[in-house]
Design a protein around this motif. Structure first.
Motif, mmCIF file in Angstrom:
data_model
loop_
_atom_site.group_PDB
_atom_site.id
_atom_site.type_symbol
_atom_site.label_atom_id
_atom_site.label_comp_id
_atom_site.label_asym_id
_atom_site.label_seq_id
_atom_site.Cartn_x
_atom_site.Cartn_y
_atom_site.Cartn_z
ATOM 1 N N PHE A 5 4.067 -9.700 -4.479
ATOM 2 C CA PHE A 5 4.356 -8.302 -4.205
ATOM 3 C C PHE A 5 4.420 -8.054 -2.704
ATOM 4 O O PHE A 5 3.905 -8.839 -1.902
ATOM 5 C CB PHE A 5 3.289 -7.422 -4.860
ATOM 6 C CG PHE A 5 3.135 -7.696 -6.326
ATOM 7 C CD1 PHE A 5 3.909 -7.027 -7.256
ATOM 8 C CD2 PHE A 5 2.240 -8.665 -6.779
ATOM 9 C CE1 PHE A 5 3.804 -7.313 -8.614
ATOM 10 C CE2 PHE A 5 2.120 -8.956 -8.129
ATOM 11 C CZ PHE A 5 2.911 -8.271 -9.051
ATOM 12 N N ALA A 6 5.027 -6.938 -2.343
ATOM 13 C CA ALA A 6 5.148 -6.577 -0.931
ATOM 14 C C ALA A 6 3.781 -6.397 -0.302
ATOM 15 O O ALA A 6 3.559 -6.768 0.855
ATOM 16 C CB ALA A 6 5.984 -5.311 -0.782
ATOM 17 N N GLN A 7 2.841 -5.838 -1.068
ATOM 18 C CA GLN A 7 1.467 -5.636 -0.589
ATOM 19 C C GLN A 7 0.519 -6.409 -1.499
ATOM 20 O O GLN A 7 0.525 -6.218 -2.714
ATOM 21 C CB GLN A 7 1.106 -4.146 -0.617
ATOM 22 C CG GLN A 7 -0.323 -3.838 -0.187
ATOM 23 C CD GLN A 7 -0.592 -4.156 1.268
ATOM 24 O OE1 GLN A 7 0.234 -3.843 2.124
ATOM 25 N NE2 GLN A 7 -1.718 -4.781 1.564
ATOM 26 N N GLU A 8 -0.279 -7.279 -0.917
ATOM 27 C CA GLU A 8 -1.257 -8.039 -1.696
ATOM 28 C C GLU A 8 -2.610 -8.033 -0.983
ATOM 29 O O GLU A 8 -2.647 -8.159 0.240
ATOM 30 C CB GLU A 8 -0.782 -9.489 -1.888
ATOM 31 C CG GLU A 8 0.503 -9.610 -2.699
ATOM 32 C CD GLU A 8 0.915 -11.068 -2.928
ATOM 33 O OE1 GLU A 8 0.146 -11.979 -2.545
ATOM 34 O OE2 GLU A 8 2.002 -11.295 -3.481
ATOM 35 N N PRO A 9 -3.714 -7.858 -1.732
ATOM 36 C CA PRO A 9 -3.797 -7.565 -3.166
ATOM 37 C C PRO A 9 -3.182 -6.195 -3.486
ATOM 38 O O PRO A 9 -3.184 -5.298 -2.645
ATOM 39 C CB PRO A 9 -5.299 -7.559 -3.445
ATOM 40 C CG PRO A 9 -5.935 -8.254 -2.280
ATOM 41 C CD PRO A 9 -5.048 -7.984 -1.109
ATOM 42 N N LEU A 10 -2.675 -6.059 -4.689
ATOM 43 C CA LEU A 10 -2.016 -4.831 -5.113
ATOM 44 C C LEU A 10 -2.996 -3.999 -5.932
ATOM 45 O O LEU A 10 -3.346 -4.357 -7.056
ATOM 46 C CB LEU A 10 -0.778 -5.181 -5.943
ATOM 47 C CG LEU A 10 0.153 -4.036 -6.314
ATOM 48 C CD1 LEU A 10 0.727 -3.382 -5.065
ATOM 49 C CD2 LEU A 10 1.275 -4.533 -7.217
ATOM 50 N N GLN A 11 -3.434 -2.888 -5.370
ATOM 51 C CA GLN A 11 -4.450 -2.053 -6.015
ATOM 52 C C GLN A 11 -3.844 -1.002 -6.936
ATOM 53 O O GLN A 11 -4.422 -0.658 -7.962
ATOM 54 C CB GLN A 11 -5.305 -1.358 -4.945
ATOM 55 C CG GLN A 11 -6.032 -2.317 -4.022
ATOM 56 C CD GLN A 11 -7.049 -3.175 -4.742
ATOM 57 O OE1 GLN A 11 -7.855 -2.667 -5.521
ATOM 58 N NE2 GLN A 11 -7.030 -4.478 -4.501
ATOM 59 N N SER A 12 -2.707 -0.471 -6.544
ATOM 60 C CA SER A 12 -2.018 0.520 -7.376
ATOM 61 C C SER A 12 -0.525 0.412 -7.106
ATOM 62 O O SER A 12 -0.105 0.029 -6.018
ATOM 63 C CB SER A 12 -2.511 1.936 -7.056
ATOM 64 O OG SER A 12 -2.215 2.284 -5.715
#
Length: 340
Positions: free
Chosen positions: A285-292
């Protein structure tokens, strides 16, 4: 992680080299490594271990690398901001095949070696890609929840049917080691027609699967399943966006096991919301870790937390290779797999 003995013993050459240190060099462990290899490092080097619970990780790294000769780990951004205080750093040994977290140009300018761990995770990552492909195609997570919630009071309706996999067209973006392993599974296991796209044709590899080289546009329009298996770089960032999703079949499934930024995530979410494509399987994903994420609200996408290589056997092999790369470099030898 448990200390497994599932790989061959470390090479005699590497063990011998690690014992040549008369004055111990300093090594920074900047993420978790297997206990066996941490113990070996502590026997032969002065080890500093970064601990996120102690506060600002970047500040810890800046302080730790001042007199460090080597670093080992994965999952951290390392460039000028983190390494500018390093006076003696010889190598960063990454427990990964990807190296987009590292400022390669900066490391080159400082003559700091960068080693990584390719090949040992190829088959496991290809397994993950096919697990995502099959799960998304047959709507496994969605129907698992439907069943658990007690809704199986009648047979599934046409609106819940999945997609066939066998005999379909598999388009692979990036026919490298992992892409080839995915192609092999599709060709021999599911009788799929293989198409591929990349920076150049790979005739010898492609012949094994009767794979056809296509432009990106041709691959997107003709494939039932599309798997992304490329490195992240300036050319591949947002390789797939709104225009590319518009070319894909409404019955197609997209799988990404490369890096999140290869795909324009907002454009993908829109395509999934509008059922412009059938579904997606995403491990990155673009942001990791992915929280929401809006992705969590969609039932036509399968999401996993970057588990491409996450088996005990493969992670052990990666740790072993990263350890060997580090020891070889710190003893004046060439690492087995170098980026810089």
């Amino acid at each position: 992680m448990t200390d497994l003995h599932i790989a061959p013993e470390l090479t005699t050459e590497t063990e011998h080299l690690s014992q040549k240190n008369h004055e111990k060099k300093k090594v920074v462990i900047f993420s978790q490594v297997f206990p066996e290899f941490e113990e070996k490092l502590r026997q032969d080097f002065d080890v500093i271990k970064i601990n996120p619970k102690l506060g600002d990780v970047n500040q810890q790294i800046r302080e730790a690398v001042t007199n460090a000769h080597g670093m080992i780990g994965a999952g951290r951004l390392l460039g000028k901001e983190q390494l500018k205080t390093a006076q003696h750093l010889e190598i960063v040994s990454s427990v990964s095949v990807g190296y987009d977290n590292y400022d390669v140009d900066y490391l080159k300018s400082r003559q700091i070696q960068l080693a990584h761990t390719p090949h040992v995770l190829t088959e496991t990552t290809a397994d993950t890609a096919f697990a995502l492909l099959m799960s998304a195609a047959r709507r496994i997570p969605e129907l698992d929840q439907w069943t658990r919630q007690g809704q199986w009071q009648h047979t599934v309706s046409a609106g819940q049917f999945g997609m066939d996999i066998h005999g379909k067209t598999l388009g692979i973006i990036g026919l490298g080691h992992i892409g080839s392993a995915i192609a092999r599974r599709g060709y021999y296991g599911f009788n799929m027609n293989i198409k591929y796209h990349g920076r150049r044709e790979k005739l010898e590899t492609a012949q094994q699967f009767q794979a056809e080289y296509l432009s990106l546009e041709e691959l997107l329009t003709s494939s039932d399943f599309i798997v992304v298996a490329v490195d992240l770089n300036a050319q591949t960032k947002h390789l797939l966006g709104q225009a590319e999703f518009a070319l894909m079949k409404s019955t197609s499934v997209l799988v990404n096991i490369s890096r999140g930024a290869v795909i324009d995530e907002e454009a993908l979410i829109e395509a999934l919301q509008n059922q412009q494509i059938f579904g997606a399987g995403l491990d990155v994903f673009a942001q990791e870790p992915l929280q929401s994420s809006k992705l969590f609200e969609l039932n036509n996408v399968v999401v996993t937390p970057h588990i491409g290589s996450a088996t005990e056997a493969t992670r052990y092999a990666m740790n072993k290779l990263a350890y060997e790369n580090l020891v070889l470099a710190l003893n004046g030898q060439k690492p087995k797999y170098s980026v810089v």
